[in-house]
Scaffold this active site. Structure first.
Site, PDB file in Angstrom:
ATOM      1  CG  ASP A   2      -2.001  -1.037   1.186  1.00 37.61           C
ATOM      2  OD1 ASP A   2      -1.871  -1.999   0.400  1.00 37.61           O
ATOM      3  OD2 ASP A   2      -2.976  -0.901   1.937  1.00 37.61           O
ATOM      4  CE  LYS A  51      -5.092   2.095   2.794  1.00 29.45           C
ATOM      5  NZ  LYS A  51      -3.945   1.409   3.432  1.00 29.45           N
ATOM      6  CE  LYS A 107      -6.656  -1.247   2.809  1.00 25.96           C
ATOM      7  NZ  LYS A 107      -5.306  -1.782   3.106  1.00 25.96           N
TER       8      LYS A 107
END
Length: 227
Positions: A91, A153, A182
């Site tokens: 991430d 995300k 996400k």
């Protein structure tokens, strides 16, 4: 939606600065028990967690976290180091200053570099929605789609605010079919989690969902949880 189904989408997360191995080990245990999508932990614990989990649950970690203003070379090194230590998912935080300066070519090259380093492993691109305009969010949807990242995300959980339903709706209107979503930061109830999934999010970055399930099983207090 059943709790088991929600848990399948949770990246069970502990990224606090003072996290100890004992705390990391406990969330690894919980991830196995409740069969979450992954554990999302600091890079310094990836190797230890990978060995401890022995393939039972994927290990996710963060790169350029939480501010994103490291050089691309530094992020690439972090990524390759994390993968060598056993991470399956990365991430990464974008350089928000570059986005504000409209240096889209630099952001595009950085995401390409990170995805090249990840290969078949999953790359999630954190854009920190609470710091962006709607125009900037839409632009990042376009860039993430174009450069082949696996997920967009919402948030680190370390800035002004976390995921919102409006942001997931916006993402869903502007990302390509190759990109998943996400939601992370501030997901504080099963109702929140279910709503984000209904809106199309594929992953949820949170520690609270597992804690809520555990508290329900034991009759314990569900208050005071933090990501």
């Amino acid at each position: 939606m059943e709790q088991k189904e929600i848990l399948k989408h949770v990246d069970h997360t502990l990224l606090l600065q003072g996290a100890t191995w004992d705390e990391i080990r406990r969330i690894c245990d919980d991830a196995v028990i409740y069969q979450t999508a992954s554990v999302c932990i600091p890079p310094s614990y990836v190797k230890q967690a990978k060995e401890y989990l022995d393939g039972k649950i994927p290990v996710c970690t963060v790169v350029g976290f939480p501010n994103g203003y490291m050089t691309t070379a530094a992020k690439e090194f972090e990524t390759r180091d994390a993968l060598a230590n056993g991470a399956s998912e990365i991430d990464m935080v974008i350089n928000i200053g570059w986005l504000k300066d409209r240096k889209y070519d630099l952001i595009e090259e950085e995401i390409r570099t990170m995805k090249r380093a990840c290969g078949e492993k999953i790359l999630k691109v954190i854009i920190e929605t609470c710091l962006l305009t709607e125009e900037e969010k839409v632009k990042m949807c376009e860039i993430v789609t174009k450069e082949g990242a696996d997920y967009i995300k919402t948030s680190t959980g370390f800035s002004d605010a976390g995921a919102t339903c409006d942001d997931i709706r916006l993402f869903s209107e502007h990302i390509g079919l190759n990109v998943k979503m996400k939601a992370a930061g501030g997901i504080s109830s099963m109702e929140d989690a279910e709503k984000f999934l209904e809106l199309g999010a594929d992953r949820l970055g949170t520690s609270r969902v597992v804690k809520i399930v555990k508290a329900e099983e034991t009759g314990g207090d569900q208050s005071g949880f933090c990501d």
